[in-house]
Enzyme design. Sequence first.
Site, PDB file in Angstrom:
ATOM      1  N   CYS A 198      54.214  47.728  46.496  1.00 30.66           N
ATOM      2  CA  CYS A 198      55.155  46.687  46.052  1.00 30.66           C
ATOM      3  C   CYS A 198      56.553  46.943  46.602  1.00 30.66           C
ATOM      4  CB  CYS A 198      55.171  46.623  44.534  1.00 30.66           C
ATOM      5  SG  CYS A 198      55.396  48.234  43.793  1.00 30.66           S
ATOM      6  N   GLU A 226      55.211  37.531  49.924  1.00 32.14           N
ATOM      7  CA  GLU A 226      54.846  38.943  49.967  1.00 32.14           C
ATOM      8  C   GLU A 226      53.759  39.155  51.019  1.00 32.14           C
ATOM      9  OE1 GLU A 226      52.903  40.617  46.451  1.00 32.14           O
ATOM     10  OE2 GLU A 226      54.074  42.429  46.827  1.00 32.14           O
ATOM     11  N   ASN A 253      46.343  49.001  44.244  1.00 31.52           N
ATOM     12  CA  ASN A 253      46.975  49.712  45.361  1.00 31.52           C
ATOM     13  C   ASN A 253      47.319  51.166  45.065  1.00 31.52           C
ATOM     14  OD1 ASN A 253      49.031  48.705  43.678  1.00 31.52           O
ATOM     15  ND2 ASN A 253      50.512  48.694  45.342  1.00 31.52           N
ATOM     16  N   GLU A 307      55.363  44.090  36.158  1.00 36.09           N
ATOM     17  CA  GLU A 307      55.782  44.694  37.437  1.00 36.09           C
ATOM     18  C   GLU A 307      55.066  43.906  38.529  1.00 36.09           C
ATOM     19  OE1 GLU A 307      57.906  47.262  37.723  1.00 36.09           O
ATOM     20  OE2 GLU A 307      58.088  47.614  35.574  1.00 36.09           O
ATOM     21  N   LEU A 308      55.811  43.052  39.248  1.00 38.77           N
ATOM     22  CA  LEU A 308      55.151  42.039  40.090  1.00 38.77           C
ATOM     23  C   LEU A 308      55.441  42.240  41.583  1.00 38.77           C
ATOM     24  CD1 LEU A 308      55.879  39.053  37.660  1.00 38.77           C
ATOM     25  CD2 LEU A 308      53.930  40.622  37.667  1.00 38.77           C
ATOM     26  N   GLY A 365      50.904  43.794  38.894  1.00 35.86           N
ATOM     27  CA  GLY A 365      50.065  43.022  39.802  1.00 35.86           C
ATOM     28  C   GLY A 365      50.869  41.900  40.429  1.00 35.86           C
ATOM     29  N   SER A 366      50.186  40.852  40.810  1.00 34.03           N
ATOM     30  CA  SER A 366      50.835  39.776  41.559  1.00 34.03           C
ATOM     31  C   SER A 366      51.706  38.901  40.655  1.00 34.03           C
ATOM     32  CB  SER A 366      49.772  38.908  42.225  1.00 34.03           C
ATOM     33  OG  SER A 366      48.946  38.345  41.228  1.00 34.03           O
TER      34      SER A 366
HETATM   35  P1  NAP Z   1      46.404  41.049  41.012  1.00 40.52           P
HETATM   36  O1  NAP Z   1      45.378  40.292  41.742  1.00 40.52           O
HETATM   37  O2  NAP Z   1      47.471  40.308  40.301  1.00 40.52           O
HETATM   38  O3  NAP Z   1      45.591  41.972  39.982  1.00 40.52           O
HETATM   39  C1  NAP Z   1      46.241  42.905  39.153  1.00 40.52           C
HETATM   40  C2  NAP Z   1      45.391  43.141  37.924  1.00 40.52           C
HETATM   41  O4  NAP Z   1      45.352  41.926  37.157  1.00 40.52           O
HETATM   42  C3  NAP Z   1      43.947  43.490  38.224  1.00 40.52           C
HETATM   43  O5  NAP Z   1      43.466  44.392  37.267  1.00 40.52           O
HETATM   44  C4  NAP Z   1      43.246  42.140  38.089  1.00 40.52           C
HETATM   45  O6  NAP Z   1      41.897  42.238  37.823  1.00 40.52           O
HETATM   46  C5  NAP Z   1      44.000  41.590  36.896  1.00 40.52           C
HETATM   47  N1  NAP Z   1      43.891  40.144  36.740  1.00 40.52           N
HETATM   48  C6  NAP Z   1      43.453  39.202  37.626  1.00 40.52           C
HETATM   49  N2  NAP Z   1      43.495  37.978  37.075  1.00 40.52           N
HETATM   50  C7  NAP Z   1      43.972  38.136  35.822  1.00 40.52           C
HETATM   51  C8  NAP Z   1      44.264  37.241  34.760  1.00 40.52           C
HETATM   52  N3  NAP Z   1      44.063  35.931  34.857  1.00 40.52           N
HETATM   53  N4  NAP Z   1      44.764  37.742  33.607  1.00 40.52           N
HETATM   54  C9  NAP Z   1      44.983  39.070  33.471  1.00 40.52           C
HETATM   55  N5  NAP Z   1      44.726  39.972  34.451  1.00 40.52           N
HETATM   56  C10 NAP Z   1      44.223  39.508  35.609  1.00 40.52           C
HETATM   57  O7  NAP Z   1      47.127  42.116  41.954  1.00 40.52           O
HETATM   58  P2  NAP Z   1      46.473  43.120  42.984  1.00 40.52           P
HETATM   59  O8  NAP Z   1      46.024  42.355  44.171  1.00 40.52           O
HETATM   60  O9  NAP Z   1      45.509  44.035  42.304  1.00 40.52           O
HETATM   61  O10 NAP Z   1      47.755  44.016  43.357  1.00 40.52           O
HETATM   62  C11 NAP Z   1      48.675  43.622  44.304  1.00 40.52           C
HETATM   63  C12 NAP Z   1      49.901  43.013  43.658  1.00 40.52           C
HETATM   64  O11 NAP Z   1      50.460  43.906  42.704  1.00 40.52           O
HETATM   65  C13 NAP Z   1      51.007  42.750  44.664  1.00 40.52           C
HETATM   66  O12 NAP Z   1      51.593  41.509  44.396  1.00 40.52           O
HETATM   67  C14 NAP Z   1      51.991  43.881  44.392  1.00 40.52           C
HETATM   68  O13 NAP Z   1      53.317  43.631  44.780  1.00 40.52           O
HETATM   69  C15 NAP Z   1      51.862  44.032  42.923  1.00 40.52           C
HETATM   70  N6  NAP Z   1      52.338  45.356  42.509  1.00 40.52           N
HETATM   71  C16 NAP Z   1      53.545  45.441  41.878  1.00 40.52           C
HETATM   72  C17 NAP Z   1      54.054  46.686  41.518  1.00 40.52           C
HETATM   73  C18 NAP Z   1      55.386  46.828  40.856  1.00 40.52           C
HETATM   74  O14 NAP Z   1      55.674  47.905  40.357  1.00 40.52           O
HETATM   75  N7  NAP Z   1      56.211  45.786  40.802  1.00 40.52           N
HETATM   76  C19 NAP Z   1      53.301  47.836  41.807  1.00 40.52           C
HETATM   77  C20 NAP Z   1      52.079  47.690  42.460  1.00 40.52           C
HETATM   78  C21 NAP Z   1      51.591  46.445  42.804  1.00 40.52           C
HETATM   79  P3  NAP Z   1      40.825  42.092  39.057  1.00 40.52           P
HETATM   80  O15 NAP Z   1      41.091  43.236  39.950  1.00 40.52           O
HETATM   81  O16 NAP Z   1      39.543  42.160  38.345  1.00 40.52           O
HETATM   82  O17 NAP Z   1      41.085  40.756  39.689  1.00 40.52           O
END
Ligand code: NAP
Length: 482
Positions: free
Chosen positions: A287, A381, A157, A253-254, A233-234
């Site tokens: 997020c 979310e 994002n 950071e989730l 990420g998530s």
């Molecule tokens: P995501 O699906 O969890 O992916 C985040 C990262 O993790 C990507 O690089 C992804 O790779 C990788 N990943 C996927 N499966 C994994 C695994 N089993 N082990 C290790 N890494 C893995 O999240 P997203 O859809 O990109 O981002 C949206 C989420 O991020 C939302 O929940 C949002 O709230 C959260 N977020 C939180 C913050 C904060 O500061 N708290 C800031 C921004 C976003 P791939 O892309 O190759 O799947």
Amino acid sequence: MRVFDGKLLIGGNWVSSISGLCEEVKSPYNGEVVGIAAVANVEDIDMAISAAEEGFAIWRRTPAHQRAAIMMKAAALADERIEEIAQIISSENGKSLLEARGEAGRCGEIIRLGAFEGSQLYGDSLPLDANKGTGQEKIGFTLRQPVGVVVAISPFNYPALLVMHKLSPALSSGNSVVLKPAQSTPLTALALAQCFVDAGLPAGVLNVVTGSGTQLGDALVRDSRVRKISFTGSTAVGTRITQLAGVKKLSLELGASSPVIVMDDADLELAARAVSIGGYINAGQVCISVQRVIVHEKIKRDFLDALKPLVEKINVGDPKADGTEVGTLINERETNRVVASIRNAVDQGAVLITGGEKNGNIITPAIVSEVDPSSNIAQEELFGPAVVVSTTDSLKQALHIANSTPYGLGSGIFTREVNSAIQAAREIDSGVVHVNWTPLWRADLMPYGGFKASGIGKEGVRSAIEEMTEVKTVILHGQSWQ
Ligand code: NAP
């Protein structure tokens, strides 16, 4: 063809993946191919971690002023390349160029913050003679030193900002890094890595592997050579990482479902304006996006009357067109998920005040009212351009609703009453509480991170450096003298 197209950065060189596989990176707006990324496998991960170990051996012995000089050069290059980086962000992520330029424009500043904070690794002197039985023949102090190899995993994002919030603190404090950016937005990370390469970062200090997180994640997080995982990420993936990582430092950071309380004494015009920004920037894929508005029932009608025209005025469309404020969601699956979530809420009795229409991967900014705070659209979310509104008759009840989800990242309250502001600041379980603004505000220097299912640890350059360094206690044992 850019130098990083179809390549991984390993050991200071842009190299093909071992399998030779590449994949196309496509625009979420029109499906156009905007670049090519290498598809790494676990052997590439192994090589990247080995290279990072070698890089760390050099970087940890590099004086802080020399590290800072390289960081300052990288910052200057990031500044020079703002437009190029913004174009890449907008192309692969689908956010408007307006937003992408803002994001790219922060990178140089975050690196400069790192250059400063990374040169401030102070320790303490220890008053050992206050320990019963110890005399003045001993001297004790603490040293702060880098942890070693940091694995940084970033989401789609904010493909520049969230990469920078990992690279800047990690590199400036003497760590080496293996970065795995989101599969949908790898090109921005590669373009930023190029700034560090061109600035003269020694080989192996920064390595970038692209490909699928599902395929590569376990190998990255399990490896015992890795001393720290910095993940954004998530919550689902973050939870998996906690189960696999073993004994290493973790920053997570989730996800979130951020609340904003609007009390009956609030400045309604201000609250409506802030929500019309904070709920919809980046198509709500933030997020700290405003997801839930908890409005006092006495002013609900006036608040919605003020909010609706502002939301309807948001210019959505082609991310690269002049005047577009908000672009697309990241892909069709996410777009369909958000639309379905809004539809389900309406089926359960909520009222769609405006928006929620799908056009390709664009969703028109939506307001959903009469939402039950315990329903899915409030509890889970949403990560889309919609704000859900429910009502309250007291601050106590509003705080209860605000705290009623599994998350706790950001929150806000609009009130003119100082006691309400103080009570909210004390009682809301979230990492950041804003008074008279929404959670969608961040200074890159402030501590930033979630409570509960929103994460562990803090980012923000100074805080991240604390989490990417270790404190070592050193005792010099002398002999007593006459
Ligand atoms: P995501 O699906 O969890 O992916 C985040 C990262 O993790 C990507 O690089 C992804 O790779 C990788 N990943 C996927 N499966 C994994 C695994 N089993 N082990 C290790 N890494 C893995 O999240 P997203 O859809 O990109 O981002 C949206 C989420 O991020 C939302 O929940 C949002 O709230 C959260 N977020 C939180 C913050 C904060 O500061 N708290 C800031 C921004 C976003 P791939 O892309 O190759 O799947």
